[in-house]
Design an enzyme around this catalytic site. Structure first.
Site, PDB file in Angstrom:
ATOM      1  CB  CYS A 102      -0.715   0.058   1.581  1.00  0.00           C
ATOM      2  SG  CYS A 102      -1.616  -1.224   1.500  1.00  0.00           S
ATOM      3  NE  ARG A 162       3.510   2.027  -1.058  1.00  0.00           N
ATOM      4  CZ  ARG A 162       5.278   1.672  -1.267  1.00  0.00           C
ATOM      5  NH1 ARG A 162       6.299   1.747  -2.381  1.00  0.00           N
ATOM      6  NH2 ARG A 162       5.452   0.457  -0.441  1.00  0.00           N
ATOM      7  CD1 TRP A 187      -2.435  -3.757  -4.605  1.00  0.00           C
ATOM      8  CD2 TRP A 187      -2.280  -5.717  -3.838  1.00  0.00           C
ATOM      9  NE1 TRP A 187      -2.423  -5.420  -6.103  1.00  0.00           N
ATOM     10  CE2 TRP A 187      -2.180  -6.162  -5.442  1.00  0.00           C
ATOM     11  CE3 TRP A 187      -2.043  -6.613  -2.664  1.00  0.00           C
ATOM     12  CZ2 TRP A 187      -2.019  -7.820  -5.252  1.00  0.00           C
ATOM     13  CZ3 TRP A 187      -1.113  -7.390  -2.361  1.00  0.00           C
ATOM     14  CH2 TRP A 187      -1.036  -7.891  -3.625  1.00  0.00           C
ATOM     15  CG  ASN A 234       2.855  -0.420   3.332  1.00  0.00           C
ATOM     16  OD1 ASN A 234       2.213  -1.584   2.849  1.00  0.00           O
ATOM     17  ND2 ASN A 234       4.100  -0.023   2.549  1.00  0.00           N
ATOM     18  N   GLY A 235       1.970  -2.876   5.484  1.00  0.00           N
ATOM     19  CA  GLY A 235       2.805  -4.100   6.635  1.00  0.00           C
ATOM     20  C   GLY A 235       2.054  -4.782   6.328  1.00  0.00           C
ATOM     21  CD  GLU A 257      10.051  -8.978 -18.841  1.00  0.00           C
ATOM     22  OE1 GLU A 257      10.056  -9.459 -17.953  1.00  0.00           O
ATOM     23  OE2 GLU A 257       9.389  -7.447 -18.849  1.00  0.00           O
ATOM     24  CE  LYS A 273       6.115  -6.191 -18.981  1.00  0.00           C
ATOM     25  NZ  LYS A 273       7.111  -6.165 -17.980  1.00  0.00           N
ATOM     26  CD  GLU A 294       3.654  -6.949 -15.652  1.00  0.00           C
ATOM     27  OE1 GLU A 294       3.332  -6.948 -14.679  1.00  0.00           O
ATOM     28  OE2 GLU A 294       4.626  -6.783 -17.056  1.00  0.00           O
ATOM     29  CG  HIS A 301      12.021 -31.961 -24.969  1.00  0.00           C
ATOM     30  ND1 HIS A 301      11.829 -32.857 -24.790  1.00  0.00           N
ATOM     31  CD2 HIS A 301      12.436 -30.681 -25.293  1.00  0.00           C
ATOM     32  CE1 HIS A 301      13.423 -32.780 -25.285  1.00  0.00           C
ATOM     33  NE2 HIS A 301      13.496 -31.221 -26.429  1.00  0.00           N
ATOM     34  CE  LYS A 354       6.994   0.314 -10.973  1.00  0.00           C
ATOM     35  NZ  LYS A 354       7.483  -0.327 -11.967  1.00  0.00           N
TER      36      LYS A 354
HETATM   37  C1  F6R Z   1       6.470  -6.365 -13.927  1.00  0.00           C
HETATM   38  C2  F6R Z   1       6.815  -5.753 -12.399  1.00  0.00           C
HETATM   39  C3  F6R Z   1       6.794  -7.213 -11.514  1.00  0.00           C
HETATM   40  C4  F6R Z   1       8.416  -6.800 -10.575  1.00  0.00           C
HETATM   41  C5  F6R Z   1       8.404  -7.436  -9.755  1.00  0.00           C
HETATM   42  C6  F6R Z   1       9.799  -7.039  -9.255  1.00  0.00           C
HETATM   43  O1  F6R Z   1       6.372  -5.984 -15.291  1.00  0.00           O
HETATM   44  O2  F6R Z   1       7.303  -5.134 -12.725  1.00  0.00           O
HETATM   45  O3  F6R Z   1       7.346  -8.668 -12.314  1.00  0.00           O
HETATM   46  O4  F6R Z   1       9.408  -6.824 -11.987  1.00  0.00           O
HETATM   47  O5  F6R Z   1       7.873  -7.411  -9.047  1.00  0.00           O
HETATM   48  O6  F6R Z   1      10.478  -5.385  -8.941  1.00  0.00           O
HETATM   49  P1  F6R Z   1      11.051  -5.620  -8.041  1.00  0.00           P
HETATM   50  O7  F6R Z   1      12.236  -4.905  -9.147  1.00  0.00           O
HETATM   51  O8  F6R Z   1      11.086  -3.865  -7.947  1.00  0.00           O
HETATM   52  O9  F6R Z   1      12.054  -6.179  -6.768  1.00  0.00           O
END
Ligand code: F6R
Length: 590
Positions: free
Chosen positions: A2, A27, A73, A99-100, A467, A471, A474, A490, A585
């Site tokens: 959060c 967040r 969140w 937050n926590g 990756e 992308k 998500e 396989h 994020k």
């Molecule tokens: C994908 C994404 C997440 C972060 C992951 C790690 O687009 O943003 O998969 O890469 O949560 O986050 P960080 O790099 O902040 O530890």
């Protein structure tokens, strides 16, 4: 996971807190609220995105010069108005945002329910009732006595109408920074919450708390109660970083920033890179660890360390490091984390530290938790990334990791002139890729019209495929998998049909590209539709042609292509590109 923020001073507090919450919305964005004190505490909170809430209930309009706010969140308890923060005690004189996760909240709630009236399902509400229980005549004392009974993690802001000149803040394993302003002081989960008004920050460390008034900040240890002298961090980030500058979404802006963010990573002081490369040379075992996109950057780098520096470096999912890795005092563990706050990555780093390993980190956010306990810190200098989906921070992580591999190779006496020269041309090649954006958008329109996708690559582009799938998943909510082209036959190949399309990353002429072509044939032979993203010439109907590089640098060239494909598919499907459902994020919970 959060965002929390607060203000105390001479200005209109709810306005500052509202502005801060908007910056922290990345967040968490399922509900939010603000509590402000005038003569009494007034609270406004609701579910939904901040702007919708503002429109419905004038969230930013509360009287008073002291306020705290929260954007949520959901973890404990569903998305309801009652579960939104701030939470009040029974008398309505104390308000808390948190937050926590409070891990012993069930026992505490059982005990407190005998005397206190609970109105939410959250773990946080036990905090405010416990503070109420402990309140005699001193809010600071009541908060500290409460924290002594709390197990779990917290960044916490507490206000009381009995002491309307102060915010008590505390931190354990959730980020919290104090911003020093003129005429008032701020607090936030990260600096973006107060960047518009303050460039001087005091990051709190674990087990620290502070008493913040409009003209004073006193930081103390939760354990000893002693006053602490804290360094003040001068923040260079500009507020411009948090503006869209004409782009419809931050994600598109951030994709376009990559030529310059890679250049910034190329300009990080050589001494910073060399110090870590030297530690790598000395270490017997080296792990790179991260989550999601950052893990994929580690996986690409694993190839670089082996191919360029001849060194075995193992990339490990940070949530699995403790289960998988052999860590001792001859080990170096390098966390890779954009936010510096990801719970899994911080836990992996803490575990490694406990086992005697040296700890390094490649990180983007200034003052974040990861920067506070690693021996070696490399700031990746990508600037603020607002969109939830990581784009520019991924290619910056790649740039830093490549520089480490090159530096380590130099220490090992290897000749790296060719790759160094080629790396310096990457920002320009990236610009060339971005110049074919319309063609990529065209493919997003014409090719992405089924609901399942396979991304395949080989060697260093196996993580590229993973990756790319992440992308797409998500931000579009379409199903995608990424894997090595060789693995396809396989098992997964049995999924190929008219509902499953394949996207292949084909580097310039190399042994791997020849092998990939035969894997692609295997898909075509089963009537699978294939889009080839290629650096060489291909004889296929569906392809995107890209500038040439050596295979080892091709992940840089493929990145903006899969990022733009995911972006345009998401736009076509009407998704909220910067704030995909159920994501935030930084994932600060286990
Ligand atoms: C994908 C994404 C997440 C972060 C992951 C790690 O687009 O943003 O998969 O890469 O949560 O986050 P960080 O790099 O902040 O530890």
């Amino acid at each position: 996971m959060c965002g929390i923020t607060g203000y105390v001073g001479t200005g209109k507090a709810s306005r500052y807190v509202f502005e801060g919450l908007k910056k922290l919305e990345y967040r968490g964005y399922d509900s939010c609220g603000i509590a402000a004190i005038d003569d009494i505490i007034r609270v406004k909170k609701d579910t939904g995105m901040i702007d919708e809430i503002e429109e419905r209930i004038d969230l930013s309009e509360l009287p008073g010069c002291i306020a705290i706010g929260h954007t949520r969140w959901a973890t404990h308890g569903g998305v309801t108005v009652e579960n939104a923060h701030p939470h009040l005690d029974c008398s309505g004189t104390i308000a808390v945002v948190h937050n926590g996760i409070i891990s012993n909240y069930k026992e505490l709630r059982k005990e407190l329910e005998k005397k206190h009236r609970f109105t939410s399902d959250t773990d946080t509400e036990v905090l405010v009732h416990l503070i109420e229980e402990n309140y005699k005549q001193n809010l600071e004392e009541a908060v500290i006595n409460t924290l002594k009974r709390i197990k779990g993690t917290y960044a916490l802001l507490v206000i009381s109408s009995e002491e309307p000149d102060r915010i008590i803040v505390a931190r354990k394993e959730s980020p919290l920074l104090i911003g020093l302003g003129d005429g008032g002081n701020f607090v936030g989960s990260d600096v973006s919450a107060f960047l518009a008004h303050s460039r001087k920050a005091i990051p709190l460390d674990d087990d620290e708390y502070a008493v913040i008034t409009g003209n004073s900040v006193e930081v103390k240890s939760i354990i000893t109660g002693k006053k602490l002298d804290k360094d003040i961090l001068e923040i260079e980030l500009t507020e411009k970083a948090a503006m869209k500058e004409g782009y419809p979404y931050f994600m598109l802006k951030e994709i376009h920033e990559q030529p310059s963010t890679i250049t910034s990573a190329q300009n990080i002081y050589p001494e910073e890179i060399r110090t870590v490369a030297e530690a790598m040379q000395k270490a017997e075992k080296i792990y790179l660890t991260g989550a999601g996109t950052s893990l994929h950057a580690c996986e690409v780098a694993e190839y670089w360390f082996s191919k360029i520096a001849g060194k075995l470096v193992v990339a490990v999912d940070s949530s699995e490091l403790e289960n998988r890795a052999v860590v001792d005092n001859k080990t170096l563990v390098i966390g890779v984390t954009q936010s510096g706050e990801t719970y899994d990555t911080l836990s992996a780093m803490r575990f490694a530290k406990k086992m005697g390993a040296e700890i390094g980190v490649i990180v983007n956010v200034i003052g974040s938790t990861a920067t506070r306990f690693a021996e070696y810190v490399i700031m990746q200098s990508s600037g603020m990334e607002v969109s939830v989906a990581a784009t520019k921070t991924y290619t910056s992580q790649l740039s830093v990791l490549l520089r480490l591999a090159i530096e380590l190779a130099k220490l090992e006496g290897k000749d790296v002139k060719v790759i160094e020269k080629e790396f310096s041309s990457i920002p320009d090649k990236m610009r060339q890729v971005l110049s074919i954006e319309d063609e990529i958008k065209g493919k997003a329109d014409s090719f992405f019209n089924v609901s399942n996708y396979l991304f395949i690559g080989k060697g260093i582009n196996t993580p590229t495929a993973e990756e790319a799938a992440l992308k797409l998943k998500e931000i579009t909510y379409l199903h995608a998998e990424g894997m090595s082209a060789g693995l396809l036959k396989h098992g997964t190949i049995s999924l190929i049909d008219e509902n499953m399309s394949t996207i292949a990353f084909l580097p310039s002429d190399s042994e791997n590209s020849a092998k990939m072509l035969s894997n692609i044939q295997e898909v075509s032979a089963r009537d699978g539709r294939v889009l080839i993203i290629s650096q060489g010439k291909v004889d296929e109907d569906e392809f995107i042609s890209l500038p040439d590089t050596s295979e080892v640098l091709s992940p840089f060239i493929f990145s903006p292509v899969f990022q733009l494909l995911a972006y345009y598919v998401a736009v076509k499907l009407g998704r909220n590109v910067d704030k995909p459902r159920a994501l935030a994020k930084s994932v600060t919970v286990e």
